[in-house]
Design a protein around this motif. Structure first.
Motif, mmCIF file in Angstrom:
data_model
loop_
_atom_site.group_PDB
_atom_site.id
_atom_site.type_symbol
_atom_site.label_atom_id
_atom_site.label_comp_id
_atom_site.label_asym_id
_atom_site.label_seq_id
_atom_site.Cartn_x
_atom_site.Cartn_y
_atom_site.Cartn_z
ATOM 1 N N PHE A 198 14.147 9.281 5.168
ATOM 2 C CA PHE A 198 14.151 9.521 6.614
ATOM 3 C C PHE A 198 12.449 9.248 6.940
ATOM 4 O O PHE A 198 11.581 9.366 6.219
ATOM 5 N N MET A 199 12.158 9.128 8.108
ATOM 6 C CA MET A 199 10.959 9.155 8.802
ATOM 7 C C MET A 199 10.145 10.372 8.229
ATOM 8 O O MET A 199 10.839 11.476 8.281
ATOM 9 N N GLY A 200 9.079 10.201 7.917
ATOM 10 C CA GLY A 200 8.079 11.161 7.505
ATOM 11 C C GLY A 200 8.114 11.642 6.093
ATOM 12 O O GLY A 200 7.741 12.866 5.729
ATOM 13 N N THR A 201 9.075 11.049 5.238
ATOM 14 C CA THR A 201 9.400 11.647 4.006
ATOM 15 C C THR A 201 8.016 10.946 2.967
ATOM 16 O O THR A 201 7.935 11.275 1.892
ATOM 17 N N GLY A 202 7.240 9.978 3.486
ATOM 18 C CA GLY A 202 6.067 9.413 2.677
ATOM 19 C C GLY A 202 6.184 7.956 2.077
ATOM 20 O O GLY A 202 5.480 7.832 1.218
ATOM 21 N N LYS A 203 7.118 7.410 2.756
ATOM 22 C CA LYS A 203 7.269 6.085 2.127
ATOM 23 C C LYS A 203 6.205 5.050 2.092
ATOM 24 O O LYS A 203 5.952 4.375 0.965
ATOM 25 N N SER A 204 5.193 5.156 3.031
ATOM 26 C CA SER A 204 4.403 4.199 3.042
ATOM 27 C C SER A 204 3.046 4.757 2.100
ATOM 28 O O SER A 204 2.519 3.975 1.216
ATOM 29 N N SER A 205 2.784 6.143 2.279
ATOM 30 C CA SER A 205 1.418 6.661 1.549
ATOM 31 C C SER A 205 1.946 6.670 0.104
ATOM 32 O O SER A 205 1.373 6.180 -0.729
ATOM 33 N N CYS A 206 3.123 7.122 -0.214
ATOM 34 C CA CYS A 206 3.506 7.317 -1.801
ATOM 35 C C CYS A 206 3.773 5.655 -2.289
ATOM 36 O O CYS A 206 3.525 5.189 -3.386
ATOM 37 N N GLY A 207 4.226 4.711 -1.585
ATOM 38 C CA GLY A 207 4.462 3.502 -1.959
ATOM 39 C C GLY A 207 3.313 2.788 -2.274
ATOM 40 O O GLY A 207 3.047 2.147 -3.189
ATOM 41 N N LYS A 208 2.127 2.924 -1.476
ATOM 42 C CA LYS A 208 0.836 2.338 -1.764
ATOM 43 C C LYS A 208 0.311 2.765 -3.119
ATOM 44 O O LYS A 208 -0.030 2.038 -3.607
ATOM 45 N N ALA A 209 0.514 4.208 -3.223
ATOM 46 C CA ALA A 209 0.036 4.762 -4.379
ATOM 47 C C ALA A 209 0.861 4.282 -5.715
ATOM 48 O O ALA A 209 0.305 4.004 -6.712
ATOM 49 N N ALA A 210 2.108 4.022 -5.366
ATOM 50 C CA ALA A 210 2.999 3.600 -6.625
ATOM 51 C C ALA A 210 2.630 2.352 -6.951
ATOM 52 O O ALA A 210 2.896 1.771 -7.992
#
Ligand code: S3P
Length: 172
Positions: free
Chosen positions: A9-21
């Motif tokens: 869902f929106m706001g679960t951190g897909k972009s920030s966590c994805g970059k770090a991953a």
């Protein structure tokens, strides 16, 4: 190596966590929404306003088709990408699907800014402006799609780096 696909869902951190991953894994990172914005020269809310959701979903599917076929990529999807079963099939064929979650209070705080998330804004408007109810009703609708993930990570109490470490352990 297969792709790592972040859904949720929106706001679960897909972009920030994805970059770090992607950094942890030495993979490329791609955010489907950002790809659409760059290719079409407008923000997602602008695209919704000018051309409507159906047009956006077609553009989203084009991006899924292209990026699902790549390798060694962490793909951050939009919150509604998995509504389309063909998108899920394409992403699954060449990737591990990880669903990020967080509780409604966390999502409410993270998605507070109106105008940035047209689907949530529209649902909230239908529900008399109640954004909490809107989040819950969209999650209820989408849960069966999010449940198709290979694993789920709750990002509520974790930093993007902590999520990334978990993901890297799972993938390796
Ligand atoms: C959407 C989520 C957004 C974006 C678009 C539609 C949705 O992405 O793709 O506004 O339907 O949930 P984020 O999950 O990155 O906010």
């Amino acid at each position: 190596m297969k792709n790592v696909v972040l859904i949720g869902f929106m706001g679960t951190g897909k972009s920030s966590c994805g970059k770090a991953a992607a950094q942890q894994l030495g993979y490329r990172f791609v955010d489907l929404d950002k790809e659409i914005e760059d290719k079409y020269g407008m923000t997602i809310p602008e695209m919704f306003r000018k051309y409507g959701e159906a047009y956006f979903r077609e553009r989203e599917k084009e991006m899924v088709r292209y990026w699902a076929a790549q390798k060694n990529t962490v793909i951050s999807t939009g919150g509604g990408t998995v509504k389309d079963a063909e998108n899920v099939a394409m992403l699954k064929a060449n990737g591990k699907i990880v669903c990020l979650t967080a509780d409604v209070d966390t999502l409410l705080a993270r998605t507070e800014r109106q105008g940035k998330r047209p689907v949530l804004d529209a649902r909230a408007a239908e529900l008399g402006g109640d954004r909490r109810k809107a989040i819950q009703s969209l999650i209820d609708e989408r849960q069966p799609m999010y449940d198709q993930a290979d694993c789920t990570v709750d990002t509520g109490e974790l930093s993007p780096l902590q999520v990334a470490v978990k993901l890297a352990e799972y993938i390796r």
